[in-house]
Design a protein around this motif. Sequence first.
Motif, short mmCIF file in Angstrom:
data_model
loop_
_atom_site.label_atom_id
_atom_site.label_comp_id
_atom_site.label_asym_id
_atom_site.label_seq_id
_atom_site.Cartn_x
_atom_site.Cartn_y
_atom_site.Cartn_z
N CYS A 69 0.84 -1.19 0.00
CA CYS A 69 0.00 0.00 0.00
C CYS A 69 0.88 1.24 0.00
N ARG A 70 0.44 2.27 -0.71
CA ARG A 70 1.14 3.56 -0.68
C ARG A 70 0.19 4.61 -0.14
N VAL A 71 0.68 5.38 0.83
CA VAL A 71 -0.13 6.44 1.43
C VAL A 71 0.63 7.76 1.35
N ARG A 72 -0.12 8.85 1.43
CA ARG A 72 0.49 10.18 1.46
C ARG A 72 0.07 10.86 2.76
N GLN A 73 1.07 11.33 3.50
CA GLN A 73 0.82 12.04 4.76
C GLN A 73 0.60 13.52 4.43
N LEU A 74 -0.51 14.07 4.94
CA LEU A 74 -0.80 15.49 4.77
C LEU A 74 -0.45 16.21 6.06
N SER A 75 0.12 17.38 5.93
CA SER A 75 0.51 18.15 7.13
C SER A 75 -0.52 19.22 7.42
#
Length: 75
Positions: A69-75
């Motif tokens: 799985c690939r995820v993107r962390q939002l700040s």
Amino acid sequence: LAAGEVLWSQGDPASGVVVVETGELDLFEESLQGDVVILHTLGPGSMLGEMSSLDGGAHSASVRARGECRVRQLS
């Protein structure tokens, strides 16, 4: 994330908002007997972690990659 990798555990402090890019994540809890109860499965485009980020509380469930799985962390 590799298959089976835990993104965060129930009770961990808020760690930001995450968007699923590829693959699937399971939101789960462990019962008092140690059984895993899957609450929901999230796929591409799904967002998670927003509630704990908004209220500053701990994560209410654990999150684990169902497969790669690939995820993107939002700040």
